[in-house]
Design a protein around this motif. Structure first.
Motif, short mmCIF file in Angstrom:
data_model
loop_
_atom_site.label_atom_id
_atom_site.label_comp_id
_atom_site.label_asym_id
_atom_site.label_seq_id
_atom_site.Cartn_x
_atom_site.Cartn_y
_atom_site.Cartn_z
N ALA A 244 51.72 -84.62 40.02
CA ALA A 244 50.57 -84.07 38.84
C ALA A 244 49.13 -84.57 39.58
CB ALA A 244 51.03 -85.53 37.95
N ALA A 245 49.12 -85.48 40.61
CA ALA A 245 47.70 -85.26 41.09
C ALA A 245 47.46 -83.95 41.76
CB ALA A 245 47.80 -86.44 42.13
N THR A 246 48.21 -83.19 42.47
CA THR A 246 48.20 -82.27 43.20
C THR A 246 47.78 -81.04 42.19
OG1 THR A 246 49.62 -82.67 44.87
CG2 THR A 246 49.08 -80.36 44.57
N LEU A 247 48.45 -80.99 40.93
CA LEU A 247 48.16 -80.14 39.87
C LEU A 247 46.84 -80.36 39.28
CD1 LEU A 247 51.54 -79.67 37.63
CD2 LEU A 247 50.74 -77.99 39.55
N LEU A 248 46.45 -81.52 39.23
CA LEU A 248 45.20 -81.75 38.66
C LEU A 248 44.01 -81.21 39.72
CD1 LEU A 248 45.16 -85.71 37.17
CD2 LEU A 248 44.73 -83.22 36.03
N GLY A 249 44.45 -81.48 40.94
CA GLY A 249 43.23 -80.93 42.03
C GLY A 249 43.41 -79.52 41.98
N LEU A 250 44.36 -78.80 41.93
CA LEU A 250 44.46 -77.23 41.94
C LEU A 250 43.77 -76.71 40.85
CD1 LEU A 250 48.20 -76.36 43.01
CD2 LEU A 250 45.92 -76.10 44.36
N SER A 251 43.99 -77.48 39.47
CA SER A 251 43.23 -77.01 38.09
C SER A 251 41.79 -77.23 38.19
CB SER A 251 43.62 -77.94 36.97
OG SER A 251 43.58 -79.21 37.00
N GLU A 252 41.35 -78.20 38.82
CA GLU A 252 39.76 -78.51 39.17
C GLU A 252 39.19 -77.57 40.06
OE1 GLU A 252 37.86 -80.41 37.64
OE2 GLU A 252 39.26 -81.36 36.47
N ILE A 253 39.90 -77.16 41.11
CA ILE A 253 39.37 -75.83 41.93
C ILE A 253 39.36 -74.46 41.03
CG2 ILE A 253 40.30 -74.46 43.92
CD1 ILE A 253 41.61 -76.82 45.18
N ARG A 254 40.29 -74.20 40.27
CA ARG A 254 40.39 -73.03 39.35
C ARG A 254 39.06 -73.15 38.29
NH1 ARG A 254 46.27 -72.32 36.94
NH2 ARG A 254 47.32 -71.13 38.19
N GLU A 298 36.81 -79.19 49.13
CA GLU A 298 36.96 -80.55 49.26
C GLU A 298 35.91 -81.36 48.60
OE1 GLU A 298 37.22 -83.87 52.88
OE2 GLU A 298 36.43 -81.98 53.60
N SER A 299 34.79 -80.89 48.38
CA SER A 299 33.37 -81.18 47.65
C SER A 299 33.81 -81.22 46.15
CB SER A 299 32.34 -80.55 47.97
OG SER A 299 31.94 -80.75 49.50
N VAL A 300 34.72 -80.23 45.79
CA VAL A 300 35.01 -80.16 44.38
C VAL A 300 36.04 -81.04 44.23
CG1 VAL A 300 36.45 -78.72 42.70
CG2 VAL A 300 34.68 -77.55 44.17
N LEU A 301 36.89 -81.46 45.08
CA LEU A 301 37.99 -82.32 44.83
C LEU A 301 37.29 -83.81 44.70
CD1 LEU A 301 41.05 -80.95 46.96
CD2 LEU A 301 40.72 -80.72 44.31
N GLU A 302 36.44 -84.17 45.67
CA GLU A 302 35.79 -85.34 45.67
C GLU A 302 34.96 -85.68 44.36
OE1 GLU A 302 33.78 -85.07 49.59
OE2 GLU A 302 35.47 -85.74 50.47
N ASP A 303 34.43 -84.71 43.84
CA ASP A 303 33.25 -84.96 42.72
C ASP A 303 34.16 -84.79 41.44
OD1 ASP A 303 31.45 -85.13 44.79
OD2 ASP A 303 30.91 -82.93 44.49
N ALA A 304 35.16 -84.00 41.41
CA ALA A 304 35.69 -83.56 39.97
C ALA A 304 36.99 -84.41 39.61
CB ALA A 304 36.08 -82.11 40.11
N PRO A 306 39.15 -88.00 39.28
CA PRO A 306 38.76 -89.22 38.80
C PRO A 306 39.02 -90.19 39.90
CG PRO A 306 40.87 -88.54 37.76
CD PRO A 306 40.14 -87.46 38.33
N ALA A 307 38.39 -91.18 39.99
CA ALA A 307 38.43 -92.47 40.87
C ALA A 307 38.67 -93.69 40.11
CB ALA A 307 37.63 -92.50 41.87
N PRO A 308 39.78 -94.36 40.40
CA PRO A 308 40.92 -94.28 41.19
C PRO A 308 41.73 -93.15 40.49
CG PRO A 308 41.54 -96.11 39.94
CD PRO A 308 40.01 -95.76 39.49
N LEU A 309 42.65 -92.19 41.44
CA LEU A 309 43.33 -91.12 40.83
C LEU A 309 44.66 -91.81 40.28
CD1 LEU A 309 43.52 -88.21 40.83
CD2 LEU A 309 44.54 -88.12 42.81
N PHE A 310 44.87 -92.85 40.62
CA PHE A 310 46.28 -93.61 40.00
C PHE A 310 45.87 -94.84 39.37
CE2 PHE A 310 47.98 -91.03 43.69
CZ PHE A 310 48.68 -90.16 42.86
N PRO A 311 45.40 -95.03 38.11
CA PRO A 311 44.95 -96.58 37.65
C PRO A 311 45.95 -97.50 37.64
CG PRO A 311 44.44 -94.55 36.19
CD PRO A 311 45.26 -94.00 37.18
N LYS A 312 45.77 -98.69 37.68
CA LYS A 312 46.78 -99.77 37.56
C LYS A 312 47.66 -99.78 36.60
CE LYS A 312 44.16 -103.26 40.25
NZ LYS A 312 43.68 -104.74 40.26
N LYS A 313 47.28 -99.21 35.32
CA LYS A 313 48.38 -99.25 34.38
C LYS A 313 49.34 -97.99 34.52
CE LYS A 313 45.49 -101.11 30.46
NZ LYS A 313 44.93 -100.80 29.09
#
Length: 553
Positions: A244-254, A298-304, A306-313
């Motif tokens: 899921a995190a990878t799909l989010l990254g790819l969508s942000e690149i798009r 890499e800059s897009v992924l770092e900026d777009a 969310p952090a943390p990518l995996f919240p505690k909940k």
């Protein structure tokens, strides 16, 4: 960006962000119903070979598709509801009504459209052909995804008025299994109404208005809900947290493609061509664009992202609802009756140090001899190679396609005659632009032992899938050199392959070194730095008692 708090919703959120295109194929999209226009659809019964729906109700004949209730008209799809359902999700949905004589083979007009889409929804009975064209289209798309574009994810939904969905599933199974073999199997948890390959998913959905005994309600879908169901089914192609995190990254690149393109505008063409020309004839600087593009992505992924990518909940939900504690845990902890999920939750949300303070059975990963034990806690079973796969992913370059392999810094080769692995530490500038034979420098790597401290500096995988731990030995006396002849065109040492052999580099003496792996640049440079540090050690005389107090060797 606010992230969902459950793994299930996280996967659906990522799928919705990723999906951009869908195509709906039906023979009645532009149909205007009149009572005289309806004819009973001819149904072609399949020749059964192997039942896909093994868990179907006993009273249902799974071997054929029974005709739908022909006393009722088969209504035309509601184009507005379909398009609008996807539009609300910011997904472009194309409606396609083929001509009655249209073909659906890979050379047809419809195939490229379906091939380009993330989601393909196809009516089963096109112009009363009993599923013939739907089967051919699905078979072509699955075969193409497996053989030609193995990295492309695709969801195919069969949307039908047929009452016997199990029969539809069996016909699809027969057709596709014949083409790609046992890699195509029904999912038993879906009662045979869904299939997976490595990168594609097929699900059988029924249109409402028919009685279908034994069919789960998830497989009966209103047209206005097609987009939601498509997202749900697509998320099952990438259901893990990393998926899921990878799909989010790819969508942000798009989403940021325009910004990335703006950094490489035509205004820079003169400057880049000047740079390219100044590098000629010794070097073709065209490849210099790759690290620039990588840096922008890499800059897009770092900026777009969310952090943390995996919240505690989300981590808590994974521990309590997705994770299945392995049978090896009681033996690993040395005690029965422990709350494994609570231990896992504390490890994932608080870290090992805090978890150990609360649960004395948790090993300390800072102790090298206990690190392996700690790394096994979250594994699904004893002997899982998940840790090895992640280690390899982090350290080794992934190859997409069948491009040439070059001998360079970070190449790992296997000398089968001596059964030893060698790591190339040749400087980059000494492995390119070669016009004559060149000496290459290697350092030997020994196979690690699972229970020995610090025994896994690198992980590789054999062709049969078995993991091998290698220990890098940055010592001058572990060096090895060999001379190779470069390719005249690329001016690099290129791996070759005969019909019955694996990729290998052949030195000037005719000895073969078989290509195994390629480390990422940063990992290769770290190996060189360690080797250089060993070479730069200073030998001197000093008081022996003081040397021993300092722990020097």
């Amino acid at each position: 960006m606010t992230l969902p708090e459950t793994v299930h919703e996280y996967s659906r959120f990522a799928a919705q962000s990723f999906i951009q295109t869908a195509v709906f194929v039906d023979d009645r999209i532009y149909f205007r119903s009149t009572s005289a226009d309806h004819e009973s659809k001819k149904v072609i019964a399949p020749k059964p070979r192997k039942k896909a729906s093994r868990n179907a109700p006993a009273e249902t004949d799974q071997n054929s598709v029974a005709p739908s209730n022909t006393s009722k008209e088969d209504p035309a799809p509601n184009s507005y509801d379909i398009v609008n359902s996807f539009a609300k999700k910011q997904i472009v949905c194309s409606l396609y009504q083929p001509k009655k004589e249209a073909r659906v083979s890979p050379t047809s007009d419809i195939f490229p459209l379906c091939r380009a889409a993330d989601v393909v929804i196809v009516d089963w009975d096109l112009f009363g052909d009993g599923g013939k064209r739907a089967r051919e289209l699905i078979d072509g798309l699955i075969a193409q995804a497996v053989r030609d574009v193995p990295e492309q994810l695709r969801l195919i939904l069969v949307y039908t008025q047929e009452t016997n969905l199990f029969g539809v599933a069996n016909e699809i199974y027969e057709k596709v299994h014949e083409t790609i073999g046992d890699s195509f199997e029904p999912l038993q948890e879906e009662h045979g109404l869904a299939f997976h390959t490595k990168n594609s998913r097929i699900a059988i959905l029924g249109k409402p208005g028919r009685e279908r005994p034994g069919i789960d309600s998830n497989h009966i879908v209103e047209e206005a809900d097609l987009a939601d169901v498509a997202i749900r089914e697509f998320s099952k192609l990438a259901s893990g947290m990393l998926h899921a995190a990878t799909l989010l990254g790819l969508s942000e690149i798009r989403k940021n493609s325009r910004k990335i393109l703006s950094k490489f505008s035509s205004d820079l063409d003169p400057a880049f061509l000047t740079h390219l020309a100044m590098c000629l004839p010794e070097e073709d600087a065209s490849s210099h664009i790759i690290p620039l593009l990588v840096s922008e992505i890499e800059s897009v992924l770092e900026d777009a992202l969310p952090a943390p990518l995996f919240p505690k909940k989300l981590l808590k939900d994974w521990c309590n609802n997705s994770w299945q504690p392995g049978e090896h845990l009681d033996q690993l902890f040395g005690r029965d009756g422990l709350d494994h999920r609570k231990i896992a939750e504390d490890i994932c949300t608080k870290g090992f140090k805090a978890a150990k303070a609360e649960h004395d059975v948790v090993p300390n990963p800072n102790d090298a001899k206990k690190a392996r034990k700690a790394a096994r806690i979250l594994l699904p079973r004893e002997g899982s190679d998940a840790n090895h796969k992640l280690s390899h992913l982090m350290a080794s370059r992934t190859f997409y396609g069948d491009g040439s392999k070059f001998l360079k810094l970070g190449s790992v080769v296997h000398d089968r005659d001596q059964n030893q692995f060698l790591l190339c530490i040749q400087p980059v500038c000494d492995s390119v632009r070669l016009k004559e034979q060149q000496v290459f420098v290697f350092v030997r790597m020994r196979a690690g032992e699972p229970d020995v401290e610090n025994s896994a500096s690198h992980v590789i995988f054999k062709p049969d899938g078995a993991a091998i731990e290698l220990v890098y030995q940055p010592k001058s006396y572990q060096c090895f050199v060999a001379t190779f002849t470069p390719d005249k065109v690329s001016q690099e040492v290129v791996a070759s392959k005969t019909d019955d052999e694996d990729l290998h580099f052949k030195d000037t003496d005719g000895k073969k070194y078989y290509w195994v792996d390629q480390l990422r640049t940063s990992h290769a440079q770290r190996a060189v730095e360690r080797f250089a540090s060993d070479l730069s050690r200073v030998g001197l005389t000093e008081s022996e008692w003081q040397r021993r107090l300092d722990g020097k060797s």
